[in-house]
Design a protein around this motif. Structure first.
Motif, PDB file in Angstrom:
ATOM      1  N   TRP A   1       0.974  -1.214  -0.056  1.00 22.28           N
ATOM      2  CA  TRP A   1       0.234  -0.067  -0.313  1.00 22.28           C
ATOM      3  C   TRP A   1       0.805   1.182  -0.002  1.00 22.28           C
ATOM      4  CZ3 TRP A   1      -1.078   4.563   2.373  1.00 22.28           C
ATOM      5  CH2 TRP A   1      -2.350   5.137   2.094  1.00 22.28           C
ATOM      6  N   ALA A   2       2.042   1.195   0.721  1.00 21.95           N
ATOM      7  CA  ALA A   2       2.724   2.341   1.013  1.00 21.95           C
ATOM      8  C   ALA A   2       3.327   2.681  -0.548  1.00 21.95           C
ATOM      9  CB  ALA A   2       4.097   2.288   1.891  1.00 21.95           C
ATOM     10  N   GLY A   3       3.936   1.706  -1.494  1.00 19.14           N
ATOM     11  CA  GLY A   3       4.384   1.627  -2.472  1.00 19.14           C
ATOM     12  C   GLY A   3       3.517   2.028  -3.535  1.00 19.14           C
ATOM     13  N   GLU A   4       2.435   1.720  -3.529  1.00 25.33           N
ATOM     14  CA  GLU A   4       1.346   2.107  -4.410  1.00 25.33           C
ATOM     15  C   GLU A   4       0.960   3.716  -4.267  1.00 25.33           C
ATOM     16  OE1 GLU A   4      -1.825  -0.538  -3.367  1.00 25.33           O
ATOM     17  OE2 GLU A   4      -0.988  -2.399  -4.543  1.00 25.33           O
ATOM     18  N   HIS A   5       1.152   4.140  -3.145  1.00 27.57           N
ATOM     19  CA  HIS A   5       0.811   5.675  -2.962  1.00 27.57           C
ATOM     20  C   HIS A   5       1.788   6.585  -2.832  1.00 27.57           C
ATOM     21  CE1 HIS A   5      -2.905   3.412  -1.817  1.00 27.57           C
ATOM     22  NE2 HIS A   5      -3.646   4.589  -2.126  1.00 27.57           N
ATOM     23  N   GLY A   6       3.073   5.968  -3.277  1.00 29.22           N
ATOM     24  CA  GLY A   6       4.050   6.703  -3.555  1.00 29.22           C
ATOM     25  C   GLY A   6       4.789   7.331  -2.070  1.00 29.22           C
ATOM     26  N   MET A   7       4.621   6.667  -1.210  1.00 24.55           N
ATOM     27  CA  MET A   7       5.337   6.967   0.171  1.00 24.55           C
ATOM     28  C   MET A   7       6.566   6.412   0.384  1.00 24.55           C
ATOM     29  SD  MET A   7       2.003   6.792   2.964  1.00 24.55           S
ATOM     30  CE  MET A   7       2.778   7.644   3.998  1.00 24.55           C
ATOM     31  N   ASN A   8       7.296   6.588   1.466  1.00 22.75           N
ATOM     32  CA  ASN A   8       8.601   6.197   1.691  1.00 22.75           C
ATOM     33  C   ASN A   8       8.259   5.085   2.816  1.00 22.75           C
ATOM     34  OD1 ASN A   8      10.057   8.063   0.203  1.00 22.75           O
ATOM     35  ND2 ASN A   8       9.676   9.521   2.029  1.00 22.75           N
ATOM     36  N   PHE A   9       9.093   4.048   3.031  1.00 24.62           N
ATOM     37  CA  PHE A   9       8.798   2.964   3.696  1.00 24.62           C
ATOM     38  C   PHE A   9       9.715   2.703   4.821  1.00 24.62           C
ATOM     39  CE2 PHE A   9       8.783  -1.805   4.292  1.00 24.62           C
ATOM     40  CZ  PHE A   9       7.389  -1.867   5.061  1.00 24.62           C
ATOM     41  N   LEU A  10       9.252   2.933   6.187  1.00 27.35           N
ATOM     42  CA  LEU A  10       9.876   2.503   7.411  1.00 27.35           C
ATOM     43  C   LEU A  10       9.824   1.097   7.926  1.00 27.35           C
ATOM     44  CD1 LEU A  10       9.247   5.871   9.587  1.00 27.35           C
ATOM     45  CD2 LEU A  10      11.338   5.087   8.791  1.00 27.35           C
ATOM     46  N   THR A  11      10.972   0.377   7.989  1.00 27.49           N
ATOM     47  CA  THR A  11      10.638  -1.026   8.459  1.00 27.49           C
ATOM     48  C   THR A  11      11.684  -1.067   9.646  1.00 27.49           C
ATOM     49  OG1 THR A  11      11.094  -3.591   7.960  1.00 27.49           O
ATOM     50  CG2 THR A  11      12.530  -1.718   6.858  1.00 27.49           C
ATOM     51  N   SER A  12      11.106  -1.619  10.774  1.00 31.88           N
ATOM     52  CA  SER A  12      11.524  -1.504  12.050  1.00 31.88           C
ATOM     53  C   SER A  12      12.251  -3.199  12.593  1.00 31.88           C
ATOM     54  CB  SER A  12      10.699  -1.146  13.047  1.00 31.88           C
ATOM     55  OG  SER A  12       9.849  -2.088  13.222  1.00 31.88           O
ATOM     56  N   SER A  13      12.348  -3.085  13.810  1.00 37.29           N
ATOM     57  CA  SER A  13      12.755  -4.400  14.417  1.00 37.29           C
ATOM     58  C   SER A  13      11.600  -5.402  14.657  1.00 37.29           C
ATOM     59  CB  SER A  13      13.607  -4.179  15.565  1.00 37.29           C
ATOM     60  OG  SER A  13      12.608  -3.595  16.566  1.00 37.29           O
ATOM     61  N   VAL A  14      10.289  -5.139  14.091  1.00 36.01           N
ATOM     62  CA  VAL A  14       9.480  -5.824  14.070  1.00 36.01           C
ATOM     63  C   VAL A  14       8.526  -6.148  12.856  1.00 36.01           C
ATOM     64  CG1 VAL A  14       7.221  -6.279  15.529  1.00 36.01           C
ATOM     65  CG2 VAL A  14       8.796  -4.915  16.512  1.00 36.01           C
ATOM     66  N   VAL A  15       8.277  -7.304  12.582  1.00 38.04           N
ATOM     67  CA  VAL A  15       7.597  -7.701  11.521  1.00 38.04           C
ATOM     68  C   VAL A  15       6.535  -8.806  11.467  1.00 38.04           C
ATOM     69  CG1 VAL A  15       9.326  -7.266   9.639  1.00 38.04           C
ATOM     70  CG2 VAL A  15       9.243  -9.417  10.360  1.00 38.04           C
ATOM     71  N   LYS A  16       5.737  -9.060  10.693  1.00 41.91           N
ATOM     72  CA  LYS A  16       4.654  -9.961  10.964  1.00 41.91           C
ATOM     73  C   LYS A  16       5.011 -11.038  10.082  1.00 41.91           C
ATOM     74  CE  LYS A  16       0.710  -6.921  12.298  1.00 41.91           C
ATOM     75  NZ  LYS A  16      -0.651  -6.666  11.673  1.00 41.91           N
ATOM     76  N   ALA A  17       4.752 -12.545  10.696  1.00 42.07           N
ATOM     77  CA  ALA A  17       5.189 -13.718  10.154  1.00 42.07           C
ATOM     78  C   ALA A  17       3.706 -14.216   9.718  1.00 42.07           C
ATOM     79  CB  ALA A  17       5.747 -14.791  10.955  1.00 42.07           C
ATOM     80  N   GLU A  18       2.962 -13.578   8.602  1.00 40.26           N
ATOM     81  CA  GLU A  18       1.548 -13.648   8.391  1.00 40.26           C
ATOM     82  C   GLU A  18       1.488 -15.227   8.136  1.00 40.26           C
ATOM     83  OE1 GLU A  18       0.219  -9.528   6.747  1.00 40.26           O
ATOM     84  OE2 GLU A  18       2.332 -10.207   6.173  1.00 40.26           O
ATOM     85  N   ASP A  19       2.073 -15.786   7.163  1.00 36.01           N
ATOM     86  CA  ASP A  19       1.808 -17.044   6.628  1.00 36.01           C
ATOM     87  C   ASP A  19       2.565 -18.078   7.523  1.00 36.01           C
ATOM     88  OD1 ASP A  19       1.391 -19.629   5.342  1.00 36.01           O
ATOM     89  OD2 ASP A  19       2.719 -18.755   3.577  1.00 36.01           O
ATOM     90  N   PRO A  20       1.276 -18.797   8.405  1.00 37.28           N
ATOM     91  CA  PRO A  20       1.532 -20.026   9.222  1.00 37.28           C
ATOM     92  C   PRO A  20       2.438 -21.034   8.670  1.00 37.28           C
ATOM     93  CG  PRO A  20      -0.831 -19.623   9.470  1.00 37.28           C
ATOM     94  CD  PRO A  20      -0.152 -18.746   8.091  1.00 37.28           C
ATOM     95  N   GLU A  21       2.320 -21.149   7.278  1.00 41.77           N
ATOM     96  CA  GLU A  21       3.359 -22.082   6.567  1.00 41.77           C
ATOM     97  C   GLU A  21       4.561 -21.614   6.090  1.00 41.77           C
ATOM     98  OE1 GLU A  21       2.300 -25.146   7.061  1.00 41.77           O
ATOM     99  OE2 GLU A  21       0.690 -24.534   7.918  1.00 41.77           O
ATOM    100  N   GLY A  22       4.702 -20.333   6.142  1.00 43.91           N
ATOM    101  CA  GLY A  22       5.651 -19.844   5.549  1.00 43.91           C
ATOM    102  C   GLY A  22       7.059 -19.437   6.487  1.00 43.91           C
ATOM    103  N   PRO A  23       8.044 -18.552   6.144  1.00 45.03           N
ATOM    104  CA  PRO A  23       9.137 -18.532   6.779  1.00 45.03           C
ATOM    105  C   PRO A  23       9.075 -17.726   7.977  1.00 45.03           C
ATOM    106  CG  PRO A  23       9.052 -16.835   4.983  1.00 45.03           C
ATOM    107  CD  PRO A  23       7.923 -17.900   4.683  1.00 45.03           C
ATOM    108  N   THR A  24       9.862 -18.099   9.000  1.00 46.36           N
ATOM    109  CA  THR A  24       9.982 -17.410  10.249  1.00 46.36           C
ATOM    110  C   THR A  24      11.308 -16.808  10.502  1.00 46.36           C
ATOM    111  OG1 THR A  24      10.405 -19.573  11.289  1.00 46.36           O
ATOM    112  CG2 THR A  24       8.114 -18.815  11.143  1.00 46.36           C
ATOM    113  N   ASP A  25      12.092 -16.603   9.363  1.00 42.10           N
ATOM    114  CA  ASP A  25      13.429 -15.704   9.600  1.00 42.10           C
ATOM    115  C   ASP A  25      12.912 -14.585   9.532  1.00 42.10           C
ATOM    116  OD1 ASP A  25      16.392 -15.824   9.565  1.00 42.10           O
ATOM    117  OD2 ASP A  25      15.769 -14.728   7.659  1.00 42.10           O
TER     118      ASP A  25
END
Length: 342
Positions: free
Chosen positions: A191-215
């Motif tokens: 969403w941030a990319g589509e609306h031309g914003m800059n992106f802050l990513t921190s020391s917290v992310v969501k592992a949204e896919d229970p079957e996906g990576p947890t790294d």
């Protein structure tokens, strides 16, 4: 210099700005002194964190207004303003005012979602509209429109002796390109990319896919790439990473022990997704600047960014922050290949 794909271009730091309830002025003054120190040390940016009904910065825009008058070069950011507490039109006015006072140095970061402990605060915050408030991306879109100069009303012109504008005043050209979204999910990154914003990513992310990576690094990397894929600027779209980093080059033995204890207490939460939201936390990086540079070189997401806003740990003393910032600027920055003023 570590062989990263994107040499570090901008070195920033983030402070939470805590204070004693019995002496709040002292805490705010300490925050301003830290920002002044950051400028003297050559940092590119200083960011403040936002806290409501806590003993931290509840009004970052006001704090940065003060900082803008005590500094001349360093960029000033918020990481982040939770928009659930804000009226986008009023916030747009404040942001533009401070940006103009700072000479175009403001980098407002925002996020969405209901205010923390909403059931307990909604009657004080929105006594008449609590159940009708919208806390999603639409709130950000309204702020973007107001900051970027789109009409806020269909009325403008002269009424009596007063002149009215149909867009937010003051308008600060360029501020719309310096708005950041603080996100930890794939949807927020897109969403941030589509609306031309800059992106802050921190020391917290969501592992949204229970079957996906947890790294952590792998998940964060996927967010950065999704953001840039959706952004009009593509690979040139701005991303800033905000890990907790504590260099110890000039630290005393007592400081080193405190820093290592801090990181060790927080380490268990980094092992697996936490809570219903499946939050993944990055380990805090403690060690000499060379050791930290080597660990960052191995971090897949760090290799994709050329801007950082390293987070200062909360609860430390003012003197600790002076030591950490000094080592960041004089030891860690060069170890990461940063060339001040480049």
């Amino acid at each position: 210099m570590p062989p990263t794909s994107r040499p570090l271009r901008k070195l920033g730091f983030l402070t939470i700005g805590l204070f004693d309830a019995a002496d709040p002025r002292r805490g705010h003054e300490s925050t301003l002194e830290i920002i002044e120190l950051g400028e003297r040390l050559g940092f590119d940016s200083a960011w403040v964190r936002h806290r409501h009904l806590q003993y931290g910065i509840s009004s970052p825009v006001a704090v940065l207004a003060a900082a803008s008058q005590r500094t001349h070069r360093i960029e000033l950011g918020t990481a982040v303003i939770p928009l659930g507490w804000e009226n986008p039109l009023r916030l747009a006015e404040d942001l533009a005012t401070v940006d103009l006072l700072s000479g175009g140095r403001l980098n407002p970061g925002v996020s969405v979602g209901p205010p923390m402990h909403y059931e307990q605060v909604k009657d004080a915050l929105y006594p008449d509209t609590a159940d009708a408030e919208e806390f999603g991306y639409e709130r950000v879109r309204r702020l973007l429109d107001f900051v970027r100069g789109k009409p806020a009303t269909d009325f403008s012109g002269v009424e009596g002796f007063e002149v009215f504008s149909d867009r937010v005043q003051p308008h600060s050209p360029g501020l719309g390109r310096r708005l950041w979204y603080g996100g930890g999910s794939l949807g927020s990154a897109r969403w941030a990319g589509e609306h031309g914003m800059n992106f802050l990513t921190s020391s917290v992310v969501k592992a949204e896919d229970p079957e996906g990576p947890t790294d952590f690094a792998e998940i964060q990397l996927s967010h950065i790439r999704a953001f840039r894929a959706a952004h009009p600027d593509g690979e040139e779209a701005r991303v800033s990473q905000g890990l907790v980093v504590i260099p110890t080059d000039s630290a005393s033995p007592e400081q080193r022990a405190k820093y290592e204890e801090f990181a060790a207490k927080r380490a268990p939460r980094t092992a697996s997704p936490q809570g219903p939201a499946r939050l993944m936390f990055a380990p805090d990086l403690v060690g000499t600047s060379q050791e930290i540079a080597e660990r960052l070189d191995a971090h897949a997401a760090f290799r994709e960014v050329d801007e950082v806003a390293f987070a200062l740990p909360f609860t430390f003393e003012h003197e600790d922050y002076v030591q950490i910032l000094t080592d960041m600027a004089t030891k860690l920055g060069p170890a990461l290949g940063r060339q001040p003023g480049a």
